[in-house]
Write a protein that holds these residues in place. Structure first.
Motif, PDB file in Angstrom:
ATOM      1  N   VAL A 465      24.803  54.364  40.632  1.00  0.00           N
ATOM      2  CA  VAL A 465      25.939  54.298  39.931  1.00  0.00           C
ATOM      3  C   VAL A 465      26.194  55.369  38.908  1.00  0.00           C
ATOM      4  O   VAL A 465      25.126  55.823  38.482  1.00  0.00           O
ATOM      5  CB  VAL A 465      26.108  52.889  39.226  1.00  0.00           C
ATOM      6  N   ASN A 466      27.267  56.194  38.929  1.00  0.00           N
ATOM      7  CA  ASN A 466      27.345  57.189  38.213  1.00  0.00           C
ATOM      8  C   ASN A 466      27.788  56.709  36.764  1.00  0.00           C
ATOM      9  O   ASN A 466      28.821  56.031  36.559  1.00  0.00           O
ATOM     10  CB  ASN A 466      28.543  58.134  38.515  1.00  0.00           C
ATOM     11  N   PRO A 467      26.579  56.539  35.668  1.00  0.00           N
ATOM     12  CA  PRO A 467      27.193  56.273  34.502  1.00  0.00           C
ATOM     13  C   PRO A 467      28.028  56.850  33.502  1.00  0.00           C
ATOM     14  O   PRO A 467      28.433  56.212  32.604  1.00  0.00           O
ATOM     15  CB  PRO A 467      25.525  56.219  33.864  1.00  0.00           C
ATOM     16  N   GLY A 468      28.551  57.879  33.592  1.00  0.00           N
ATOM     17  CA  GLY A 468      29.349  58.910  32.996  1.00  0.00           C
ATOM     18  C   GLY A 468      28.853  59.528  32.015  1.00  0.00           C
ATOM     19  O   GLY A 468      29.221  60.300  31.247  1.00  0.00           O
ATOM     20  N   ILE A 469      27.564  59.449  31.672  1.00  0.00           N
ATOM     21  CA  ILE A 469      26.783  60.167  30.910  1.00  0.00           C
ATOM     22  C   ILE A 469      25.452  60.649  31.322  1.00  0.00           C
ATOM     23  O   ILE A 469      25.141  60.339  32.697  1.00  0.00           O
ATOM     24  CB  ILE A 469      26.406  59.225  29.644  1.00  0.00           C
ATOM     25  N   LEU A 470      24.762  61.417  30.514  1.00  0.00           N
ATOM     26  CA  LEU A 470      23.445  62.178  31.074  1.00  0.00           C
ATOM     27  C   LEU A 470      22.519  61.084  30.843  1.00  0.00           C
ATOM     28  O   LEU A 470      22.557  60.280  29.814  1.00  0.00           O
ATOM     29  CB  LEU A 470      23.100  63.540  30.434  1.00  0.00           C
ATOM     30  N   ILE A 471      21.583  61.001  32.043  1.00  0.00           N
ATOM     31  CA  ILE A 471      20.504  60.244  31.936  1.00  0.00           C
ATOM     32  C   ILE A 471      19.347  60.587  30.980  1.00  0.00           C
ATOM     33  O   ILE A 471      19.004  61.593  31.226  1.00  0.00           O
ATOM     34  CB  ILE A 471      19.996  59.866  33.312  1.00  0.00           C
ATOM     35  N   TRP A 492      31.134  52.119  37.863  1.00  0.00           N
ATOM     36  CA  TRP A 492      30.883  50.829  37.830  1.00  0.00           C
ATOM     37  C   TRP A 492      31.979  50.084  38.434  1.00  0.00           C
ATOM     38  O   TRP A 492      32.082  48.867  38.807  1.00  0.00           O
ATOM     39  CB  TRP A 492      30.279  50.339  36.734  1.00  0.00           C
ATOM     40  N   SER A 493      33.374  50.862  38.130  1.00  0.00           N
ATOM     41  CA  SER A 493      34.506  50.067  38.159  1.00  0.00           C
ATOM     42  C   SER A 493      34.579  49.902  39.938  1.00  0.00           C
ATOM     43  O   SER A 493      34.945  48.803  40.432  1.00  0.00           O
ATOM     44  CB  SER A 493      35.600  50.758  37.681  1.00  0.00           C
ATOM     45  N   LYS A 494      34.132  50.974  40.771  1.00  0.00           N
ATOM     46  CA  LYS A 494      34.053  50.518  41.925  1.00  0.00           C
ATOM     47  C   LYS A 494      32.950  49.956  42.509  1.00  0.00           C
ATOM     48  O   LYS A 494      33.163  48.927  43.424  1.00  0.00           O
ATOM     49  CB  LYS A 494      34.152  52.083  42.803  1.00  0.00           C
ATOM     50  N   ILE A 495      31.641  50.336  42.054  1.00  0.00           N
ATOM     51  CA  ILE A 495      30.263  49.586  42.685  1.00  0.00           C
ATOM     52  C   ILE A 495      30.526  48.199  42.150  1.00  0.00           C
ATOM     53  O   ILE A 495      30.011  47.404  42.809  1.00  0.00           O
ATOM     54  CB  ILE A 495      29.334  50.452  41.890  1.00  0.00           C
ATOM     55  N   VAL A 526      23.493  43.586  30.318  1.00  0.00           N
ATOM     56  CA  VAL A 526      24.061  44.976  30.799  1.00  0.00           C
ATOM     57  C   VAL A 526      24.978  44.709  31.610  1.00  0.00           C
ATOM     58  O   VAL A 526      25.909  45.417  31.271  1.00  0.00           O
ATOM     59  CB  VAL A 526      22.921  45.638  31.069  1.00  0.00           C
ATOM     60  N   ILE A 527      24.928  43.976  32.732  1.00  0.00           N
ATOM     61  CA  ILE A 527      26.049  43.924  33.626  1.00  0.00           C
ATOM     62  C   ILE A 527      27.552  43.454  32.843  1.00  0.00           C
ATOM     63  O   ILE A 527      28.464  43.922  33.024  1.00  0.00           O
ATOM     64  CB  ILE A 527      25.542  43.073  34.796  1.00  0.00           C
ATOM     65  N   ALA A 528      27.406  42.386  32.139  1.00  0.00           N
ATOM     66  CA  ALA A 528      28.244  41.838  31.350  1.00  0.00           C
ATOM     67  C   ALA A 528      29.123  42.893  30.495  1.00  0.00           C
ATOM     68  O   ALA A 528      30.408  43.049  30.296  1.00  0.00           O
ATOM     69  CB  ALA A 528      27.981  40.729  30.456  1.00  0.00           C
ATOM     70  N   ARG A 529      28.395  43.730  29.952  1.00  0.00           N
ATOM     71  CA  ARG A 529      28.834  44.800  28.939  1.00  0.00           C
ATOM     72  C   ARG A 529      29.422  45.897  30.074  1.00  0.00           C
ATOM     73  O   ARG A 529      30.685  46.363  29.655  1.00  0.00           O
ATOM     74  CB  ARG A 529      27.599  45.450  28.240  1.00  0.00           C
ATOM     75  N   GLU A 530      29.167  46.274  31.158  1.00  0.00           N
ATOM     76  CA  GLU A 530      29.701  47.112  31.856  1.00  0.00           C
ATOM     77  C   GLU A 530      31.025  46.545  32.541  1.00  0.00           C
ATOM     78  O   GLU A 530      31.706  47.247  32.757  1.00  0.00           O
ATOM     79  CB  GLU A 530      28.672  47.513  33.054  1.00  0.00           C
ATOM     80  N   ASN A 531      31.100  45.237  33.054  1.00  0.00           N
ATOM     81  CA  ASN A 531      32.125  44.577  33.389  1.00  0.00           C
ATOM     82  C   ASN A 531      33.281  44.805  32.275  1.00  0.00           C
ATOM     83  O   ASN A 531      34.433  44.937  32.713  1.00  0.00           O
ATOM     84  CB  ASN A 531      31.717  43.072  33.726  1.00  0.00           C
ATOM     85  N   LYS A 532      32.788  44.606  31.149  1.00  0.00           N
ATOM     86  CA  LYS A 532      33.878  44.561  30.203  1.00  0.00           C
ATOM     87  C   LYS A 532      34.663  46.095  29.859  1.00  0.00           C
ATOM     88  O   LYS A 532      35.674  46.278  29.792  1.00  0.00           O
ATOM     89  CB  LYS A 532      33.481  43.970  28.897  1.00  0.00           C
ATOM     90  N   SER A 535      36.278  46.907  32.875  1.00  0.00           N
ATOM     91  CA  SER A 535      37.422  45.876  33.705  1.00  0.00           C
ATOM     92  C   SER A 535      37.388  45.460  34.736  1.00  0.00           C
ATOM     93  O   SER A 535      38.159  45.334  35.641  1.00  0.00           O
ATOM     94  CB  SER A 535      39.009  46.674  33.355  1.00  0.00           C
ATOM     95  N   VAL A 536      36.028  45.047  35.053  1.00  0.00           N
ATOM     96  CA  VAL A 536      35.849  44.256  36.487  1.00  0.00           C
ATOM     97  C   VAL A 536      35.836  42.920  36.257  1.00  0.00           C
ATOM     98  O   VAL A 536      35.156  42.457  35.263  1.00  0.00           O
ATOM     99  CB  VAL A 536      34.179  44.931  36.796  1.00  0.00           C
ATOM    100  N   THR A 537      36.669  42.245  37.093  1.00  0.00           N
ATOM    101  CA  THR A 537      36.935  40.914  36.787  1.00  0.00           C
ATOM    102  C   THR A 537      35.909  40.178  37.851  1.00  0.00           C
ATOM    103  O   THR A 537      35.633  40.755  39.147  1.00  0.00           O
ATOM    104  CB  THR A 537      38.543  40.641  36.905  1.00  0.00           C
ATOM    105  N   THR A 538      35.586  39.007  37.791  1.00  0.00           N
ATOM    106  CA  THR A 538      34.825  38.068  38.570  1.00  0.00           C
ATOM    107  C   THR A 538      34.843  36.600  38.127  1.00  0.00           C
ATOM    108  O   THR A 538      35.596  36.206  37.122  1.00  0.00           O
ATOM    109  CB  THR A 538      33.446  38.533  38.450  1.00  0.00           C
ATOM    110  N   ARG A 539      34.260  35.605  38.831  1.00  0.00           N
ATOM    111  CA  ARG A 539      34.405  34.388  38.510  1.00  0.00           C
ATOM    112  C   ARG A 539      33.772  33.849  37.326  1.00  0.00           C
ATOM    113  O   ARG A 539      32.657  34.568  36.740  1.00  0.00           O
ATOM    114  CB  ARG A 539      33.626  33.435  39.644  1.00  0.00           C
ATOM    115  N   SER A 540      34.307  33.203  36.625  1.00  0.00           N
ATOM    116  CA  SER A 540      33.899  32.786  35.207  1.00  0.00           C
ATOM    117  C   SER A 540      32.860  31.456  35.246  1.00  0.00           C
ATOM    118  O   SER A 540      32.173  31.207  34.172  1.00  0.00           O
ATOM    119  CB  SER A 540      35.053  32.221  34.439  1.00  0.00           C
ATOM    120  N   ASP A 541      32.523  31.180  36.423  1.00  0.00           N
ATOM    121  CA  ASP A 541      31.593  30.013  36.549  1.00  0.00           C
ATOM    122  C   ASP A 541      30.250  30.221  36.922  1.00  0.00           C
ATOM    123  O   ASP A 541      29.422  29.442  37.364  1.00  0.00           O
ATOM    124  CB  ASP A 541      32.240  28.716  37.542  1.00  0.00           C
TER     125      ASP A 541
END
Length: 693
Positions: A465-471, A492-495, A526-532, A535-541
């Motif tokens: 995943v390309n984070p968009g910043i330097l590692i 992360w939007s695509k991945i 971390v995944i939840a922060r990246e989704n927000k 704007s990656v949507t997924t199931r809420s349950d």
């Protein structure tokens, strides 16, 4: 108190002065066994000395009507059109005769208008709808008897007439009572179209005539006594392109010599009407699954082309009569009111709807066999033990899907849900900020997942995943991922979308995805922060579970629960440390070792049955109690049996009371945050005091 219903009819002609003269008066009493039909001719010509006059006939009619009347009985004159009663009353006034005041009248025309939506309400047209045999017309007694035959086909006459003797009972109430008794017959049907249509505008169809054409109509009515099946091919013309995969193998050669749409749809409508089996006010419910709006729109467009009107307005039997007795019901929308978790849109693969197969599997219906049989079984499974009459009345409401759902839901028993485990791990650009400190959360540079219930060729997922910043260099020193490694990778939007598509592929509506991490408090959030952020949507349950917390409860102690420590303790090869895929594989093996001798399915079900969906310790304690053999039961989702597993504590397990006491002492000796802040405040106060001095 009884109601004596007398069906009455007159034959009239225009008289002098604008008045109507009665030529014949006919009555019919269905309650009588003898002389139930009576007719009297009435003199209308001055030179006629044989035929009796109206006063003589009226006295005979009153005597015949009240022959079997008791004091408590009520006479109800039933006529088709109030004109007959008005003519009799006007004629009585001309001859100074008194019309009995205790007689009540009932006009059937307003009633028929409310319960039978036809264009005409003449008695002969109603006879055609009711399927009553023809009688001799323009005879008062025969017309009276025919009125009774038609009305008896519509409703229970005695029940209706008893409610009419109460003056407060309006005709609307009577008609509602009749309509509440009508039958609704489900008919399961399916269309075979010439090609698949996706994201096309219906507004362009009348001009371009490019919409898919109907090649075949199939119908099935299991509630019919005979002729339950209907099938006909349709010849759409030579200029229609046919897709063999979507048209179920139908070729143009198969349609040569077949009827046109006009003839085929007329046959289908006639067969549909036959399913009512003479029930006049009954309704036909066309039940289908999926693409319901599409099929109805194409059907309306075809009918507008061939008949000049929509399908519901197609003229029946070439008569100037329209009987709107068809309602539509879509099982694909109805199932969404009962069960959540299915994709909203169809997923077509080689002419087959995968979502339909998932719905059948949810209700434990075989996916092989005839489509109409499967639709019928699905309808019965969804309705369940609900009252069929109440369901039928709900089908007639608008919108009928929500109305039927309200009737069915109290009786619907959903299928028990089961977990769908997904082992996952991430590699990031660093660690999150400590509690109370400001700072950005780390971003994902690598993600991997393993789903043991998927097919072998689709069990793994791994992507950079390309984070968009330097590692940062500190992060690279741990996992070895550099900026060059993720330079050409997607963000992360695509991945993230691909990751969830892979994870949820194959997850049925009765399955709930559970993501299992080692240290879920880091990876999950971390995944939840990246989704927000992306704007990656997924199931809420979706739920998560932490093997780190499981190890702390089962093995005890505060330290030694890192993934590499557990791998070493259990003898698991962990060469690819801090690689997302390698860590996922190790997490899966560590999880199996921690729960031995329980099977993974039993542990997954314990995770699924927890009360708090975010709690890992709760499940860990349940597994610990089951392993200690104190009687806790873990349900196996594979065999369906209840299993109680027991395992003694390992000798090398760090749950020794002395070790626990040592750990608590060490922890108590560490200065707390509050004590450190108090020391800092006192120090700053002393410095401030020195400055003032």
């Amino acid at each position: 108190m009884n109601v004596i219903s007398i069906y009455l009819d007159t034959e009239t002609k225009p008289g002098y002065g604008g008045d109507w003269e009665i030529e014949e008066l006919g009555c019919y009493d269905p309650s009588r066994t003898e002389e139930s039909l009576k007719s009297w001719k009435i003199r209308t010509l001055a030179n006629d000395t044989v035929t009796p006059t109206f006063p003589e006939v009226f006295k005979k009619a009153v005597s015949w009507i009240e022959r079997y009347k008791n004091e408590e009985d009520t006479i109800l004159l039933v006529c088709h059109n109030r004109f007959d009663i008005n003519v009799i009353k006007n004629t009585c006034s001309r001859f100074t005769l008194s019309f009995p005041s205790h007689w009540k009248t009932f006009d059937t025309v307003p009633l028929f208008r409310r319960v039978i939506p036809t264009r005409m309400h003449k008695l002969q047209y109603l006879r055609l709808i009711a399927g009553v045999k023809a009688w001799v017309q323009h005879r008062a007694d025969e017309d009276a008897k025919g009125l009774h035959s038609v009305l008896a086909k519509v409703c229970d006459t005695q029940t209706i007439f008893k409610s009419c003797q109460n003056e407060s009972t309006s005709l609307d109430i009577v008609s509602k009572r009749i309509l509440s008794q009508r039958k609704v017959i489900p008919i399961f049907y399916d269309f075979t179209l010439s090609r698949y249509m996706k994201k096309e505008k219906f507004e362009d169809y009348p001009e371009t005539n490019s919409y898919p054409k109907i090649l075949k109509i199939d119908g099935y009515c299991p509630y019919r006594s005979d002729n339950q099946r209907f099938s006909t091919f349709i010849n759409p013309g030579d200029d229609v392109e046919i897709d063999p995969e979507y048209s179920q193998g139908i070729q143009k050669e198969d349609l040569e010599g077949q009827p046109t749409f006009r003839k085929a749809i007329s046959r289908f409508r006639k067969w549909s009407q036959g399913c009512l089996e003479g029930h006049v006010i009954g309704k036909v419910a066309h039940v289908a699954y999926n693409n319901f709006k599409l099929h109805n729109k194409i059907l309306d467009l075809e009918c507008e082309t061939h008949f000049g009107c929509k399908y519901d307005d197609v003229i029946l039997n070439n008569e100037d009569l329209i009987h709107k007795n068809v309602v539509h019901f879509d099982l694909s929308y109805f199932k969404s009111c009962l069960v959540h978790g299915f994709p909203r849109k169809s997923i077509w693969e080689k002419g087959k709807d995968k979502v339909f197969d998932d719905v059948l599997e949810y209700f434990k219906i075989p996916t092989d066999g005839d489509c109409l049989d499967k639709t019928h079984q699905l309808y019965e499974a969804m309705i369940g033990s609900a009252d069929r009459h109440a369901v039928g009345n709900a089908l007639l409401q608008k919108p009928n899907i929500k109305a039927v759902a309200e009737v069915v839901k109290p009786h619907f028993v959903p299928r028990p849900t089961v977990p769908y485990p997904i082992f996952a791990d991430t590699e990031t650009t660093g660690l999150p900020p400590k509690r109370g400190e400001k700072g950005d959360w780390p971003r994902i540079v690598q993600v991997a997942g393993f789903a043991p219930l998927k097919k072998k060729e689709n069990q793994w997922f791994k992507s950079s995943v390309n984070p968009g910043i330097l590692i940062p260099a500190e992060a690279t020193d741990i996992h070895g991922i550099t900026d060059a490694d993720v330079k050409d990778a997607h963000n992360w939007s695509k991945i993230g979308s691909d990751y969830y598509d892979w994870a949820l592929d194959g997850v049925k509506a009765w399955m709930k995805p559970v993501f299992i991490f080692h240290n879920a408090n880091f990876d999950w959030y971390v995944i939840a922060r990246e989704n927000k952020r992306m704007s990656v949507t997924t199931r809420s349950d979706m739920k998560f579970f932490c093997t780190y917390q499981l190890s702390r409860v089962l093995r005890g102690g505060t330290y030694g629960h890192k993934l590499e420590n557990l791998a070493e303790a259990f003898g698991i090869d962990h060469q690819e440390a801090h690689d997302a895929k390698g860590d996922v594989a190790t997490t899966f093996e560590v999880f199996k070792k921690l729960i031995e001798p329980l099977s993974p399915d039993e542990a997954y079900n314990a995770i699924h049955l927890r009360e708090n969906p975010r709690s890992s310790k709760e499940v860990a304690h349940k597994i610990q109690e089951a392993l200690e053999g104190d009687g806790t039961q873990i349900v196996s989702i594979t065999s369906g049996k209840r299993v109680v597993s027991k395992r003694p504590r390992d000798e090398g397990c760090s749950t020794d009371p002395a070790q626990k006491k040592k750990a608590r002492t060490k922890k108590s000796q560490e200065p707390s945050k509050r004590a450190a802040s108090e020391v800092k405040l006192r120090r700053s106060a002393r410095l401030k005091k020195k400055r003032t001095v």
